[in-house]
Design an enzyme around this catalytic site. Structure first.
Site, PDB file in Angstrom:
ATOM      1  CD  GLU A  60      -2.876   3.170  -7.443  1.00 31.64           C
ATOM      2  OE1 GLU A  60      -3.795   2.454  -7.907  1.00 31.64           O
ATOM      3  OE2 GLU A  60      -1.956   2.717  -6.757  1.00 31.64           O
ATOM      4  CG  HIS A  97      -2.360  -0.856  -8.063  1.00 29.04           C
ATOM      5  ND1 HIS A  97      -3.025  -0.114  -7.115  1.00 29.04           N
ATOM      6  CD2 HIS A  97      -2.192  -2.085  -7.515  1.00 29.04           C
ATOM      7  CE1 HIS A  97      -3.262  -0.867  -6.051  1.00 29.04           C
ATOM      8  NE2 HIS A  97      -2.761  -2.059  -6.268  1.00 29.04           N
ATOM      9  NE  ARG A 141      -4.142  -1.641   0.006  1.00 26.38           N
ATOM     10  CZ  ARG A 141      -4.169  -2.718  -0.778  1.00 26.38           C
ATOM     11  NH1 ARG A 141      -3.112  -3.006  -1.535  1.00 26.38           N
ATOM     12  NH2 ARG A 141      -5.227  -3.505  -0.791  1.00 26.38           N
TER      13      ARG A 141
END
Length: 322
Positions: free
Chosen positions: A267, A286, A238
């Protein structure tokens, strides 16, 4: 009555091809939305007509303020069985059932090694030079064999990363607040006495902790300065565990040799974010959980979740925090 369902943040436009949705025909109309919405107003405008929503991990948060804007929503499905960006209490208050799906831990562990190896052997630099007619061999790689792999966290993913490190002949060290000597020994690794010790001895430091009050901002400027100047930091867990501003500074000023990350606090990452241009930074958008097997599981079980909900017996419901 046909219910409306939307899949949010389907960046690759693959959700409808990763599962058999035909069982829902006649009762649920499913659409996929590729674009990421930057505000709650945009989300509400795009899916305000939906009774069912399917979200990918934590790409779009669902706080109380957004849930209050969606009076028609009745079923919210997230990939995985944990999603810190959904306010479960607010969902319950609004009469929204929240369900999850299975999620495999192997893909993020595999991607962790893609980042470690990419950094150690300067893969992006050398590939770019080869493609663009640059110098033939311009870097000297870092060894893995005989070096120390330092893991912040030894859960499902961390343990898999540790196993690969051992296969490479690395000395594997792990730390977390709850890690015991017994669990460390079970996975063939040594337990560090503190985070500081872990950072000071690690040649490759990899983060595999859950985000919480005790881990938010865990690795900041002070911690990064404790690392070796030849060391690399990788975060596929994270983003908020590592202070991103401090990380960008560490890379610019050479506190560490390099860093890799697959997670960011905002993001998609804004165009002007300092990590986009930080030296010796290998970043990915990601992709840790983005594999065919995971997607087929997510969307296949999302269909099951919808079917069970319509039958009055929801499955894989997310429990309210105790």
């Amino acid at each position: 009555m046909t219910l409306n369902c939307a899949v949010l943040d389907d960046y690759q436009d693959v959700a409808l091809s990763m599962a058999d949705w035909s069982s829902l025909e006649g009762s649920v109309e499913v659409r996929s939305l590729r674009e990421h919405f930057g505000s709650e107003e945009e989300v509400a405008a795009a899916v305000g007509d939906c009774e069912i929503l399917i979200v990918m991990r934590e790409r779009t948060p669902f706080p109380a303020s957004l849930l209050d804007r969606l009076p028609r929503l009745r079923l919210l499905i997230t990939s995985g069985m944990r999603n810190a960006s959904i306010d479960l209490e607010a969902a319950a208050r609004n009469g929204v059932t929240v369900c999850g799906t299975a999620s495999n831990s192997e893909p993020p562990a595999e991607l962790t090694w893609a980042l470690i190896l990419g950094l150690a052997r300067h893969v992006v630099t050398e590939n770019g030079a080869l493609r663009d007619g640059g110098p033939w061999q311009s870097t000297v790689g870092a060894d893995l064999h005989g070096r120390t792999l330092a893991l912040a966290g030894l859960g499902k993913i961390g343990a898999k990363v540790a196993a690969v490190g051992r296969a490479f002949g690395m000395d594997v060290l792990a730390w977390s607040r709850n890690l015991t000597e017994e669990r460390a020994a079970e996975h063939g690794v040594r337990r560090a006495g503190s985070l500081g010790e872990l950072l000071e001895v690690g040649d490759f430091v990899s983060v595999h902790l859950q985000l919480g009050e005790r881990t938010r901002g865990l690795i900041g400027a002070g911690e990064l300065k404790r690392m070796r100047r030849t060391a690399y930091l990788v975060n596929t867990s994270r983003a908020a565990i590592v202070d991103q501003e401090a990380l960008a500074t560490a890379l610019r000023e050479g506190w560490i040799a390099g860093a890799g990350a697959d997670v960011f606090e905002e993001e998609p990452l804004p165009a002007g974010h300092p990590l986009r241009t930080a030296p010796n930074f290998l970043g990915l958008p990601h992709l840790g959980y983005v594999t065919r097997r995971n997607y087929e599981g997510y969307f296949g079980e999302a269909v099951e979740d919808i079917t069970a909900y319509l039958a009055g017996s929801p499955v894989r419901t997310l429990a309210l925090p105790s």
